[in-house]
Structure formats: C-alpha cells, structure tokens
Scaffold this motif. Structure first.
Motif, PDB file in Angstrom:
ATOM      1  N   GLU A 333     -13.665 -74.492  -6.473  1.00 57.03           N
ATOM      2  CA  GLU A 333     -14.222 -75.785  -6.854  1.00 57.03           C
ATOM      3  C   GLU A 333     -13.054 -76.677  -7.281  1.00 57.03           C
ATOM      4  O   GLU A 333     -12.223 -76.269  -8.088  1.00 57.03           O
ATOM      5  CB  GLU A 333     -15.228 -75.621  -7.989  1.00 57.03           C
ATOM      6  N   ALA A 334     -12.996 -77.895  -6.719  1.00 54.96           N
ATOM      7  CA  ALA A 334     -11.816 -78.733  -6.946  1.00 54.96           C
ATOM      8  C   ALA A 334     -12.179 -80.207  -6.913  1.00 54.96           C
ATOM      9  O   ALA A 334     -13.185 -80.611  -6.305  1.00 54.96           O
ATOM     10  CB  ALA A 334     -10.757 -78.436  -5.881  1.00 54.96           C
ATOM     11  N   LEU A 335     -11.338 -81.002  -7.587  1.00 50.67           N
ATOM     12  CA  LEU A 335     -11.379 -82.449  -7.435  1.00 50.67           C
ATOM     13  C   LEU A 335     -10.427 -82.807  -6.302  1.00 50.67           C
ATOM     14  O   LEU A 335      -9.263 -82.419  -6.332  1.00 50.67           O
ATOM     15  CB  LEU A 335     -10.948 -83.147  -8.728  1.00 50.67           C
ATOM     16  N   VAL A 336     -10.948 -83.543  -5.327  1.00 56.06           N
ATOM     17  CA  VAL A 336     -10.179 -83.864  -4.129  1.00 56.06           C
ATOM     18  C   VAL A 336      -9.993 -85.368  -4.024  1.00 56.06           C
ATOM     19  O   VAL A 336     -10.945 -86.138  -4.179  1.00 56.06           O
ATOM     20  CB  VAL A 336     -10.884 -83.327  -2.861  1.00 56.06           C
ATOM     21  N   CYS A 337      -8.757 -85.792  -3.779  1.00 54.91           N
ATOM     22  CA  CYS A 337      -8.456 -87.184  -3.449  1.00 54.91           C
ATOM     23  C   CYS A 337      -8.299 -87.258  -1.935  1.00 54.91           C
ATOM     24  O   CYS A 337      -7.418 -86.600  -1.365  1.00 54.91           O
ATOM     25  CB  CYS A 337      -7.178 -87.651  -4.147  1.00 54.91           C
ATOM     26  N   TRP A 338      -9.160 -88.052  -1.277  1.00 52.02           N
ATOM     27  CA  TRP A 338      -9.138 -88.118   0.180  1.00 52.02           C
ATOM     28  C   TRP A 338      -8.125 -89.165   0.637  1.00 52.02           C
ATOM     29  O   TRP A 338      -8.099 -90.287   0.149  1.00 52.02           O
ATOM     30  CB  TRP A 338     -10.523 -88.443   0.710  1.00 52.02           C
ATOM     31  N   MET A 339      -7.289 -88.805   1.602  1.00 50.07           N
ATOM     32  CA  MET A 339      -6.150 -89.633   1.978  1.00 50.07           C
ATOM     33  C   MET A 339      -6.154 -90.076   3.435  1.00 50.07           C
ATOM     34  O   MET A 339      -5.186 -90.691   3.892  1.00 50.07           O
ATOM     35  CB  MET A 339      -4.848 -88.862   1.705  1.00 50.07           C
ATOM     36  N   ASP A 340      -7.209 -89.787   4.161  1.00 53.63           N
ATOM     37  CA  ASP A 340      -7.205 -90.073   5.595  1.00 53.63           C
ATOM     38  C   ASP A 340      -7.927 -91.381   5.904  1.00 53.63           C
ATOM     39  O   ASP A 340      -9.012 -91.641   5.381  1.00 53.63           O
ATOM     40  CB  ASP A 340      -7.861 -88.925   6.357  1.00 53.63           C
ATOM     41  N   GLU A 341      -7.318 -92.195   6.759  1.00 50.43           N
ATOM     42  CA  GLU A 341      -7.876 -93.505   7.082  1.00 50.43           C
ATOM     43  C   GLU A 341      -8.941 -93.437   8.159  1.00 50.43           C
ATOM     44  O   GLU A 341      -9.831 -94.288   8.218  1.00 50.43           O
ATOM     45  CB  GLU A 341      -6.754 -94.445   7.552  1.00 50.43           C
ATOM     46  N   THR A 342      -8.866 -92.447   9.035  1.00 47.15           N
ATOM     47  CA  THR A 342      -9.738 -92.419  10.210  1.00 47.15           C
ATOM     48  C   THR A 342     -10.994 -91.582  10.021  1.00 47.15           C
ATOM     49  O   THR A 342     -12.081 -91.979  10.445  1.00 47.15           O
ATOM     50  CB  THR A 342      -8.957 -91.896  11.434  1.00 47.15           C
ATOM     51  N   ASP A 343     -10.859 -90.425   9.399  1.00 46.82           N
ATOM     52  CA  ASP A 343     -12.009 -89.536   9.202  1.00 46.82           C
ATOM     53  C   ASP A 343     -12.298 -89.367   7.721  1.00 46.82           C
ATOM     54  O   ASP A 343     -11.406 -89.463   6.887  1.00 46.82           O
ATOM     55  CB  ASP A 343     -11.750 -88.161   9.835  1.00 46.82           C
ATOM     56  N   SER A 344     -13.549 -89.091   7.401  1.00 46.90           N
ATOM     57  CA  SER A 344     -13.955 -88.866   6.015  1.00 46.90           C
ATOM     58  C   SER A 344     -14.200 -87.389   5.772  1.00 46.90           C
ATOM     59  O   SER A 344     -14.376 -86.607   6.711  1.00 46.90           O
ATOM     60  CB  SER A 344     -15.231 -89.659   5.700  1.00 46.90           C
ATOM     61  N   LEU A 345     -14.179 -86.990   4.503  1.00 45.76           N
ATOM     62  CA  LEU A 345     -14.527 -85.614   4.149  1.00 45.76           C
ATOM     63  C   LEU A 345     -16.037 -85.497   4.086  1.00 45.76           C
ATOM     64  O   LEU A 345     -16.699 -86.274   3.381  1.00 45.76           O
ATOM     65  CB  LEU A 345     -13.906 -85.229   2.808  1.00 45.76           C
ATOM     66  N   ARG A 346     -16.580 -84.543   4.814  1.00 45.72           N
ATOM     67  CA  ARG A 346     -18.027 -84.330   4.840  1.00 45.72           C
ATOM     68  C   ARG A 346     -18.344 -82.849   4.657  1.00 45.72           C
ATOM     69  O   ARG A 346     -17.520 -81.976   4.924  1.00 45.72           O
ATOM     70  CB  ARG A 346     -18.635 -84.825   6.156  1.00 45.72           C
ATOM     71  N   VAL A 347     -19.537 -82.592   4.187  1.00 46.06           N
ATOM     72  CA  VAL A 347     -20.007 -81.218   4.029  1.00 46.06           C
ATOM     73  C   VAL A 347     -20.006 -80.543   5.394  1.00 46.06           C
ATOM     74  O   VAL A 347     -20.373 -81.161   6.405  1.00 46.06           O
ATOM     75  CB  VAL A 347     -21.409 -81.197   3.395  1.00 46.06           C
ATOM     76  N   ARG A 348     -19.576 -79.296   5.416  1.00 45.66           N
ATOM     77  CA  ARG A 348     -19.417 -78.449   6.593  1.00 45.66           C
ATOM     78  C   ARG A 348     -18.180 -78.797   7.416  1.00 45.66           C
ATOM     79  O   ARG A 348     -17.963 -78.230   8.487  1.00 45.66           O
ATOM     80  CB  ARG A 348     -20.665 -78.455   7.485  1.00 45.66           C
ATOM     81  N   GLY A 349     -17.364 -79.712   6.919  1.00 46.75           N
ATOM     82  CA  GLY A 349     -16.097 -79.986   7.580  1.00 46.75           C
ATOM     83  C   GLY A 349     -15.142 -78.815   7.430  1.00 46.75           C
ATOM     84  O   GLY A 349     -15.100 -78.156   6.390  1.00 46.75           O
ATOM     85  N   LYS A 350     -14.357 -78.549   8.483  1.00 44.12           N
ATOM     86  CA  LYS A 350     -13.430 -77.419   8.474  1.00 44.12           C
ATOM     87  C   LYS A 350     -11.992 -77.930   8.449  1.00 44.12           C
ATOM     88  O   LYS A 350     -11.625 -78.805   9.235  1.00 44.12           O
ATOM     89  CB  LYS A 350     -13.670 -76.535   9.686  1.00 44.12           C
ATOM     90  N   TYR A 351     -11.184 -77.333   7.563  1.00 38.76           N
ATOM     91  CA  TYR A 351      -9.813 -77.794   7.372  1.00 38.76           C
ATOM     92  C   TYR A 351      -8.893 -76.606   7.121  1.00 38.76           C
ATOM     93  O   TYR A 351      -9.342 -75.479   6.906  1.00 38.76           O
ATOM     94  CB  TYR A 351      -9.727 -78.755   6.175  1.00 38.76           C
ATOM     95  N   ALA A 352      -7.587 -76.895   7.126  1.00 38.81           N
ATOM     96  CA  ALA A 352      -6.593 -75.913   6.686  1.00 38.81           C
ATOM     97  C   ALA A 352      -6.183 -76.270   5.261  1.00 38.81           C
ATOM     98  O   ALA A 352      -6.046 -77.443   4.919  1.00 38.81           O
ATOM     99  CB  ALA A 352      -5.388 -75.924   7.607  1.00 38.81           C
TER     100      ALA A 352
END
Length: 433
Positions: A333-352
């Motif tokens: 569980e974390a506080l995330v600062c989103w830094m991407d201009e093109t895509d948003s962070l969404r539930v079920r999104g997969k990342y490294a």
C-alpha cells in the motif's frame, strides 16, 4: 529493536566526509525568487567562474535589465530564460570551508509538481520561498505538504523580497505565524524561518543591517550548521546487493564480493547477517572499497561486502540483521505521485516496479483515494490518477518486495513505477503499509 541494534546505533560514526555534504531543494510559487536566491548564494560565496558571470551579465544587458539577473545562473534551458520561469530541475553545486552543497532548484508551476517531487526526494533540507508582498499562496502550502510527505527532515521558510515591504517586521511576523500554524498540521520535525532579500543579499550570506529586529542567523550560516548526521537510519541494517564481483584472475579465483550502497544501518566485519529472500545466515568477513578495507560502513557509502560462507547471493537480494529484517510482502500500500502525461494510473493497470536494486512486475489492485494536496481532502470516488496527482493505491507484485515503511526508511520505502511498453518512468511511490 534488539540490543545488537542499539549497540550498532551507539557506536555509529558521527563525523565523516559524507556528513559534510548537504542536499537541499528549493520550492515555492512562481516569481518568489528561487533561482535568484541560488544565484545570490553562488555569487556571494564566490563559487562562480568568470565566464559564467560574464555570460549572465551579457544576457541581462541584452534583455534591458538594470541589474545582473542572478536567476540566469540556474535557469539553464533556453525556454526557461525566454519565459523567465523554471521548468526543469536544475542541480547546482557549491561549497564553503564548512560544507559542500548540492542544490535542486525545482519549478514553481503547478504543472511541474512531478519535477518538484523528483528534486525533493533525496533532499536533506527543503527551502521554501514566499514573496513578502503576497504572503502564503496555494503553491507554498502545496510544496510544504509535499516536502512533509517525502519526509524531508529539515525545512526552512525564506520570506523573500523583504526590501519591497520596507523590511517590515510586522509583515514577516504575520507570514511566519500563518506558516507555523499550517506546519502544525504536517509532519515537520525542524522548521526555521528567515527574512531575506535575494536580490539585495540581505540575510542570505551575511546578516542584514536593514533588519535589526531579526535575531537569528543568516541563511548560509544555517545551511552550514544544520545537523543532518542523525537524520540517517543507523539502526536497521539494509544492504541491497547491486552487483556480484567475481574477478577472473589466477590469484582471485576464490574472491566473491557483493557491491552496493548501504541504505541504512552500520555494517562491520564479524556482524551476523541474513541473506534475503533465501533466509540463510552468515557473518560479514570484510567490508571493502577501492581504497582498502573499512572497519565499518554506513549510509550512503558504496562498498563491497564479503561473507564468511559461500552462499547464493545475486542482484536484488538484501543483507539485514537476523533479528531485524525488512518486511517481505507482495501486497503493498503506497502513496503514488503520477508523472505521465499521456496515460493515467487505473485499477488493473500493469507496471514494472523498481525498488532498491530489485525489479518486479505489479498490478494496481485498488485506488483507495485521490488526495487534494491543497485542501488535504480525500476523494474516495476517484477512478484514476492523472499527471501530477497523488493517491493511495494497493499493488500486488509478482514476487515479494523487501521493504520498510517510508517514514522509517526512505531508501527501502520508496520505489518508481515504469511503463513496461515504453520504459518511461510514469510514477513514484512511498510505502505506507
């Protein structure tokens, strides 16, 4: 905390060449004078080359300025100079006989919040400027909150442009009282407030004769003397392995060392350690650098550690104390600062996820809320995080992370989020639980 950990903390070094370096980040609203202040520090400490000063004087003259604009020393991008604003994080270096400094001059515009987070993430001290004529504004509170969120140990509020309010003590006291009241809502362990004029040099390097009512020290004196050695976690031994050293020469065929940077704690030859995630225990045979062996290593030193036993250790593993281990979990569980201009962070999104020297894949299980960092209001109906937004998320990783809460350990409690398709850094997170 075990008795061994207490002994390690008590015997930890208090003075070293590393402690002579102070990293600090400037923040504040647009036109509060951050770049001018840094230019003043560089100019008054005589750490400028003649060609640098000549170039700034030439640009100032070409723009028709009546004075040498010291802000140009840090606004290095052409677009920054043309607009008169700071866009990128500009890193500058200077030193005095007492200490070396690395400055991160971060942008003031709201759309560059991600840049400000980047600059403050490794800072020992945050320096927030406010315009004495305007007082506290939204960006002042925003940056103070972000610095508090990032657990920057020391905070300095500089009330700038005091020359434009006739060096009024009443103006300074009003701003100082308002900011102190706001800071009580945040986690600010050390707050100092200084009235300055970056343009004129009042209270920047030398005490100002224009403000006899101010009894504190100058800004540079505070930067030179603020105590940062005790800010580091010297109790919890955390050594993420970055590289396995196996020289292939005839006289070093049996050599096996593990290189990395000490994230926290103190490591000495003879210490009992556990290798994670395998759980095998052994002792430290030696702590080495290119200059020879050390009696002890502490953050943020980069060293090579040799172990008494020949164990299977690879990049991404971590050395810790047997009775003081980081948490091993796949649910973060974390506080995330989103830094991407093109895509948003969404539930079920997969990342490294890149955490210490480890890299794992992860999926967003839940977005608990999006945080309004101006009002501290939590929007629990949020479905995504857009550029520069901050929210609390739950992640599920493909293999366990060896982590601590960020408030206890900034090194093992932080991570970055990478888009696997493009390899772009799209977010930064701090582990809360």
């Amino acid at each position: 905390m075990t008795s061994t950990d207490v002994a390690a903390a008590a015997s930890a070094p208090t003075v070293s060449h590393e402690s002579d370096l102070l990293r600090f980040a400037t923040a504040g609203s647009v036109d509060d004078g951050k770049s001018t202040l840094i230019g003043r520090l560089l100019y008054d400490t005589k750490t400028l080359f003649e060609d640098q000063l000549s170039a700034v004087e030439a640009v100032s003259a070409a723009r028709g300025d009546e004075y040498t604009d010291l802000a140009l020393l840090t606004d290095g991008l052409r677009s920054e100079r043309e607009q008169g604003i700071t866009i990128d994080v500009a890193y500058r270096y200077f030193s005095t006989p007492k200490r070396k400094f690395i400055i991160a001059d971060t942008p003031g515009h709201i759309q560059y919040t991600r840049n400000m987070v980047t600059g403050a993430s490794t800072a020992d001290l945050s320096l927030i400027l406010v315009d004495a004529r305007k007082g506290l504004v939204e960006q002042s509170r925003r940056h103070a909150f972000l610095c508090s969120l990032l657990r920057v140990p020391h905070m300095v509020l500089c009330v700038n442009k005091m020359d434009l309010v006739d060096y009024s003590q009443e103006v300074f006291d009003r701003i100082a009282e308002e900011f102190t009241a706001f800071a009580t809502k945040l986690d600010v362990p050390d707050l100092t407030i200084v009235p300055i004029s970056a343009l004129k040099g009042d209270n920047v390097v030398n005490r100002s004769e224009n403000m006899p009512w101010y009894s504190g020290c100058s800004l540079l004196h505070h930067l030179e003397n603020v105590h940062i050695a005790s800010d580091r976690n010297l109790v919890d031994v955390r050594f993420p392995v970055q590289h396995v050293i196996r020289p292939q020469t005839s006289d070093t065929l049996d050599y096996r060392g593990y290189a990395g940077q000490v994230a926290s704690g103190v490591i000495k030859p003879g210490d009992d350690v556990v290798v994670l995630p395998s759980g095998f225990t052994t002792t430290v045979a030696s702590v080495e650098t290119a200059d020879g062996p050390l009696e002890e290593a502490f953050p943020p030193q980069s060293v090579t550690i040799r172990l008494a036993d020949d164990l299977d250790v690879s990049r991404g593993d971590m050395l810790a104390r047997p009775n003081n281990q980081p948490r091993s979990t796949q649910d973060v569980e974390a506080l995330v600062c989103w830094m991407d201009e093109t895509d948003s962070l969404r539930v079920r999104g997969k990342y490294a996820i890149k955490h210490t020297t480890n890299e794992v894949r992860a999926v967003v299980k839940e977005l608990k809320y999006r945080l309004d960092i101006n009002t501290l209001h939590r929007d629990e109906d949020a479905e995504a995080l857009e550029l520069n937004e901050i929210g609390r998320v739950k992640l599920r990783t493909t293999k366990p992370l060896l982590c601590d809460e960020y408030r206890r350990n900034r090194e093992t409690g932080g991570f970055i989020i990478v888009d696997e398709a493009t390899n772009r850094t799209v977010g930064a997170g701090i582990i809360t639980g």
